[in-house]
Scaffold this motif. Structure first.
Motif, PDB file in Angstrom:
ATOM      1  N   THR A  52      14.323 -17.377 -17.174  1.00  0.00           N
ATOM      2  CA  THR A  52      15.530 -17.319 -16.354  1.00  0.00           C
ATOM      3  C   THR A  52      16.128 -15.920 -16.386  1.00  0.00           C
ATOM      4  OG1 THR A  52      15.970 -19.656 -16.751  1.00  0.00           O
ATOM      5  CG2 THR A  52      17.831 -18.306 -16.013  1.00  0.00           C
ATOM      6  N   ARG A  53      16.244 -15.357 -17.571  1.00  0.00           N
ATOM      7  CA  ARG A  53      16.822 -14.010 -17.707  1.00  0.00           C
ATOM      8  C   ARG A  53      15.918 -12.958 -17.066  1.00  0.00           C
ATOM      9  NH1 ARG A  53      19.098 -14.675 -23.868  1.00  0.00           N
ATOM     10  NH2 ARG A  53      20.837 -16.028 -23.300  1.00  0.00           N
ATOM     11  N   GLU A  82      16.362 -13.092 -13.340  1.00  0.00           N
ATOM     12  CA  GLU A  82      17.628 -12.476 -12.952  1.00  0.00           C
ATOM     13  C   GLU A  82      17.515 -10.947 -12.970  1.00  0.00           C
ATOM     14  OE1 GLU A  82      20.580 -13.645 -11.723  1.00  0.00           O
ATOM     15  OE2 GLU A  82      19.444 -15.516 -11.548  1.00  0.00           O
ATOM     16  N   LYS A  98      15.442  -9.926 -10.043  1.00  0.00           N
ATOM     17  CA  LYS A  98      16.234 -10.065  -8.818  1.00  0.00           C
ATOM     18  C   LYS A  98      17.169  -8.865  -8.664  1.00  0.00           C
ATOM     19  CE  LYS A  98      19.746 -13.108  -6.807  1.00  0.00           C
ATOM     20  NZ  LYS A  98      20.546 -14.317  -7.055  1.00  0.00           N
ATOM     21  N   ASP A  99      17.842  -8.467  -9.747  1.00  0.00           N
ATOM     22  CA  ASP A  99      18.732  -7.307  -9.707  1.00  0.00           C
ATOM     23  C   ASP A  99      17.968  -6.050  -9.329  1.00  0.00           C
ATOM     24  OD1 ASP A  99      20.839  -8.946 -10.427  1.00  0.00           O
ATOM     25  OD2 ASP A  99      20.831  -8.322 -12.542  1.00  0.00           O
TER      26      ASP A  99
END
Length: 161
Positions: free
Chosen positions: A144-145, A148, A151-152
């Motif tokens: 999950t991290r 993220e 994605k950033d």
């Protein structure tokens, strides 16, 4: 059923079957073809000494775990600066697979490993946990991290274009 690699032909088949996977894992961790080749060689030397496995899945998981650990050893010894992607990924990854490699390389090594094992090798969180000797929940959190962060990175690149 126990898999015994005392037979030279069986060992050669294992090397042939898994060398591409090991090379891709090592390259995505180290970003250097030469160091990835060295790691692959060390993994297969360790394989010669190990020899016995419960089954093919145990063998594959062991190869992945040893590859990741050997890469960590290399990174501990020598911090590498970011290298631009070049010819190496063209023979290690298909065009579809290499689509966001540059962005994946911006992730920390542990994040790259779970992303790679999940999306490129097709393992689920429970399987990755067994391979890396971490809990399934830890892998879910790491995935999950890492997503993220990825994605950033992709959003920042989109803004810069």
């Amino acid at each position: 059923m126990e898999l015994d690699l005392k037979d030279k032909q069986k060992t050669e088949k294992v090397v042939e079957a898994y060398s591409d996977m090991i090379m891709r894992i090592a390259y995505q961790n180290l970003k250097c073809v030469h160091e990835a080749e060295d790691v692959m060689q060390e993994v297969f030397l360790a394989l010669i000494n190990k020899r016995k496995f419960a089954d093919d899945e145990h063998l594959k998981a062991w190869l992945i775990r040893v590859t990741v650990n050997k890469c960590r050893d290399v990174l501990r010894k020598k911090r590498r600066s970011d290298l631009p992607l070049g010819v190496a990924e063209s023979f290690l990854f298909s065009p579809e697979q290499s689509g966001i490699l540059e962005e994946i390389f911006e992730l920390p090594p542990d994040d790259r490993t779970v992303i790679y094992l999940h999306y490129y090798e097709g393992y689920n969180a429970a399987e990755i946990g067994k391979i890396l000797k971490k809990s399934e929940n830890a892998i879910y959190i790491k995935l999950t991290r890492a997503r993220e962060k990825l994605k950033d990175i992709l959003l920042k690149e989109g803004e810069n274009e």
